[in-house]
Design a protein around this motif. Structure first.
Motif, mmCIF file in Angstrom:
data_model
loop_
_atom_site.group_PDB
_atom_site.id
_atom_site.type_symbol
_atom_site.label_atom_id
_atom_site.label_comp_id
_atom_site.label_asym_id
_atom_site.label_seq_id
_atom_site.Cartn_x
_atom_site.Cartn_y
_atom_site.Cartn_z
ATOM 1 N N TRP A 1 85.828 -93.410 9.185
ATOM 2 C CA TRP A 1 87.223 -92.988 9.131
ATOM 3 C C TRP A 1 87.340 -91.503 8.819
ATOM 4 O O TRP A 1 88.133 -90.793 9.439
ATOM 5 N N LEU A 2 86.546 -91.035 7.896
ATOM 6 C CA LEU A 2 86.577 -89.617 7.527
ATOM 7 C C LEU A 2 86.108 -88.744 8.685
ATOM 8 O O LEU A 2 86.725 -87.706 8.989
ATOM 9 N N ALA A 3 85.046 -89.169 9.372
ATOM 10 C CA ALA A 3 84.534 -88.401 10.514
ATOM 11 C C ALA A 3 85.564 -88.371 11.638
ATOM 12 O O ALA A 3 85.801 -87.310 12.245
ATOM 13 N N CYS A 4 86.196 -89.503 11.933
ATOM 14 C CA CYS A 4 87.229 -89.549 12.978
ATOM 15 C C CYS A 4 88.412 -88.662 12.621
ATOM 16 O O CYS A 4 88.954 -87.950 13.471
ATOM 17 N N PHE A 5 88.813 -88.693 11.350
ATOM 18 C CA PHE A 5 89.927 -87.855 10.911
ATOM 19 C C PHE A 5 89.593 -86.379 11.088
ATOM 20 O O PHE A 5 90.408 -85.602 11.596
ATOM 21 N N LEU A 6 88.393 -85.972 10.703
ATOM 22 C CA LEU A 6 88.004 -84.565 10.824
ATOM 23 C C LEU A 6 87.915 -84.130 12.284
ATOM 24 O O LEU A 6 88.346 -83.020 12.638
#
Length: 88
Positions: free
Chosen positions: A4-9
């Motif tokens: 989720w964090l990687a997709c958000f970034l």
């Protein structure tokens, strides 16, 4: 959570890049030169080939035409007769 964090970034970076590209503009002569370059690049074979042609353009076109010599020509009645012989 890491996904989720990687997709958000990644999505945030893409949104910021898109926002920056919307404000980016080039002067008109650059667009004209780019269009001329694309026209030359897409017609490169036609342009360069015309300088080195020896007048045999017609033979080049004929070499791509399908040959009818290898195909035996038969009439429709011969085909029907052959099919009827196979049935009997």
């Amino acid at each position: 959570m890491r996904v989720w964090l990687a997709c958000f970034l990644v999505l945030f970076a893409l949104a910021e890049l898109f926002d920056w590209l919307k404000a980016f503009s080039l002067p008109l002569p650059i667009y004209i030169l780019g269009g001329a370059f694309l026209a030359v690049a897409s017609n490169y074979e036609k342009i360069i080939g015309s300088y080195f042609s020896d007048g045999s353009e017609q033979s080049q076109v004929e070499s791509f035409a399908p040959s009818t010599d290898a195909i035996p020509l038969t009439s429709a009645t011969q085909v029907v007769d052959a099919q009827q012989e196979e049935i009997v």
